[in-house]
Write a protein that holds these residues in place. Structure first.
Motif, PDB file in Angstrom:
ATOM      1  N   LEU A  88     -26.644 -40.719  -6.511  1.00 38.52           N
ATOM      2  CA  LEU A  88     -26.168 -39.666  -7.421  1.00 38.52           C
ATOM      3  C   LEU A  88     -24.753 -39.954  -7.880  1.00 38.52           C
ATOM      4  N   GLN A  92     -22.925 -40.811 -11.896  1.00 42.91           N
ATOM      5  CA  GLN A  92     -21.854 -40.043 -12.517  1.00 42.91           C
ATOM      6  C   GLN A  92     -20.903 -41.025 -13.194  1.00 42.91           C
ATOM      7  N   PHE A  99     -22.067 -34.833 -13.126  1.00 37.38           N
ATOM      8  CA  PHE A  99     -23.458 -34.951 -12.691  1.00 37.38           C
ATOM      9  C   PHE A  99     -23.672 -34.480 -11.252  1.00 37.38           C
ATOM     10  N   VAL A 103     -26.056 -31.271 -10.164  1.00 36.89           N
ATOM     11  CA  VAL A 103     -27.268 -31.399  -9.348  1.00 36.89           C
ATOM     12  C   VAL A 103     -27.139 -30.605  -8.048  1.00 36.89           C
ATOM     13  N   LEU A 106     -27.664 -26.987  -8.752  1.00 36.72           N
ATOM     14  CA  LEU A 106     -29.099 -26.702  -8.897  1.00 36.72           C
ATOM     15  C   LEU A 106     -29.746 -26.597  -7.525  1.00 36.72           C
ATOM     16  N   PHE A 107     -29.328 -27.498  -6.631  1.00 34.65           N
ATOM     17  CA  PHE A 107     -29.867 -27.486  -5.282  1.00 34.65           C
ATOM     18  C   PHE A 107     -29.550 -26.173  -4.578  1.00 34.65           C
ATOM     19  N   ASP A 110     -31.653 -23.354  -6.139  1.00 34.45           N
ATOM     20  CA  ASP A 110     -33.032 -23.543  -5.735  1.00 34.45           C
ATOM     21  C   ASP A 110     -33.223 -23.150  -4.274  1.00 34.45           C
ATOM     22  N   SER A 142     -36.192 -31.229  -2.268  1.00 35.26           N
ATOM     23  CA  SER A 142     -34.943 -31.186  -3.049  1.00 35.26           C
ATOM     24  C   SER A 142     -33.755 -31.694  -2.239  1.00 35.26           C
ATOM     25  N   SER A 145     -33.802 -35.375  -2.385  1.00 38.06           N
ATOM     26  CA  SER A 145     -33.416 -35.869  -3.710  1.00 38.06           C
ATOM     27  C   SER A 145     -31.909 -35.943  -3.902  1.00 38.06           C
TER      28      SER A 145
END
Lengths: 169, 132
Positions: A88, A92, A99, A103, A106-107, A110, A142, A145
């Motif tokens: 990840l 970036q 980035f 992410v 979002l994690f 979620d 997730s 990820s």
């Protein structure tokens, strides 16, 4: 969850990762080692206030960078993060400067949802282990990820408990 | 009109990425865009089919296996059964390494099967195959 608590400060640090101190660094935007003492010492009026601030700003950036590196190294060492997180970071760049933060955000969103659902399912009179398993599977996916290794590993043990219908576990 | 002529040998593809996880969608989209492809992301097989109905000019579909409503396998089947869509290569992603599942997908016509978490090297491999 312990891992979650540690991830919050790390997100905080990633906000400082590619941002130079506002208005004080005149050079290009990518963080770099600025040597504050490479120019000759202050000869009175020839060195402007701006230059001095620029040097100080440079030192602040360097400090932040060092602290960032220390924090991330610790997270890797302790097994909170794994190689996927490095992937990840590599993604970036100048055209995607946020980035990692995006992410990870979002994690968190979620995970919050999944954990709430999980709480509901676990607080039922009769626990539906299949649903518990489905939620944990999602969280495991997730977390893997983004390289949140600890979270992922916890999920794996969690799922084993589900298979055994082990509520105490 | 998907593939614009590049001249460098690097053709821009239009890739449709299907995944119910927002985290995974963000990661796969970034990985694909790193290879200069145009990416559309959707969160389910149903949405994917809707989108393909409107814009069938997609060079590749990359989909998660485990999704509510419609699995990646079911999506793959629907695509291969469709006259308009069956030529589009489909790649399946899964966090679980289940050999029977992989065989089943490949038999149904999947182009490749990627294990999650997906890395740059996986995407690179899949993209270079599509280019040929």
């Amino acid at each position: 969850m312990d891992s979650g608590n540690l991830l919050v400060p790390f997100v905080f640090w990633s906000l400082t990762r590619y941002r130079p101190i506002e208005g004080e660094i005149e050079q290009d935007k990518s963080p770099q080692i600025i040597h504050p003492f490479s120019s000759p010492p202050n000869h009175g009026s020839s060195v402007s206030e701006k230059e001095r601030k620029s040097r100080e700003g440079g030192m602040d950036v360097r400090q932040l960078q060092r602290q960032w590196i220390d924090l991330i190294s610790a997270l890797f060492r302790e097994g909170f993060l794994d190689a996927q997180f490095t992937q990840l970071q590599q993604l970036q760049d100048e055209s995607n400067p946020d980035f990692v933060v995006e992410v990870v955000t979002l994690f968190f969103e979620d995970s919050e949802r999944v954990l709430n659902d999980l709480c509901n399912v676990l607080s039922q009179q009769v626990v539906d282990f299949n649903r518990v398993d489905a939620h944990v599977h999602q969280l495991k996916g997730s977390s893997a990820s983004i390289g949140a290794q600890r979270v992922k590993n916890v999920c794996i043990s969690f799922r084993n408990c589900c298979e055994e219908r082990n509520l105490e576990g | 009109m998907a593939a614009a002529g590049g001249g460098d040998g690097e053709r821009e593809m239009h890739v449709l990425a299907v995944d119910d996880s927002s985290v995974d969608r963000a990661v796969i989209a970034r990985l694909l865009r790193n290879f200069k492809h145009r990416v559309t992301t959707v969160e389910s097989g149903v949405r994917a089919l809707e989108m393909l109905g409107l814009e069938p000019n997609v060079n590749m579909i990359i989909t998660d296996y485990w999704m509510p409503e419609m699995t990646g396998f079911e999506l793959l089947k629907r695509i291969k059964e469709s006259k308009d869509l069956k030529k589009i290569p489909v790649v399946i992603m899964s966090s679980e390494n289940v050999p029977t599942r992989i065989t089943m997908c490949m038999k149904e016509g999947a182009e490749d099967f990627l294990l999650k978490p997906v890395k740059q090297s996986d995407v690179s491999r899949v993209c270079s195959r599509m280019m040929r």
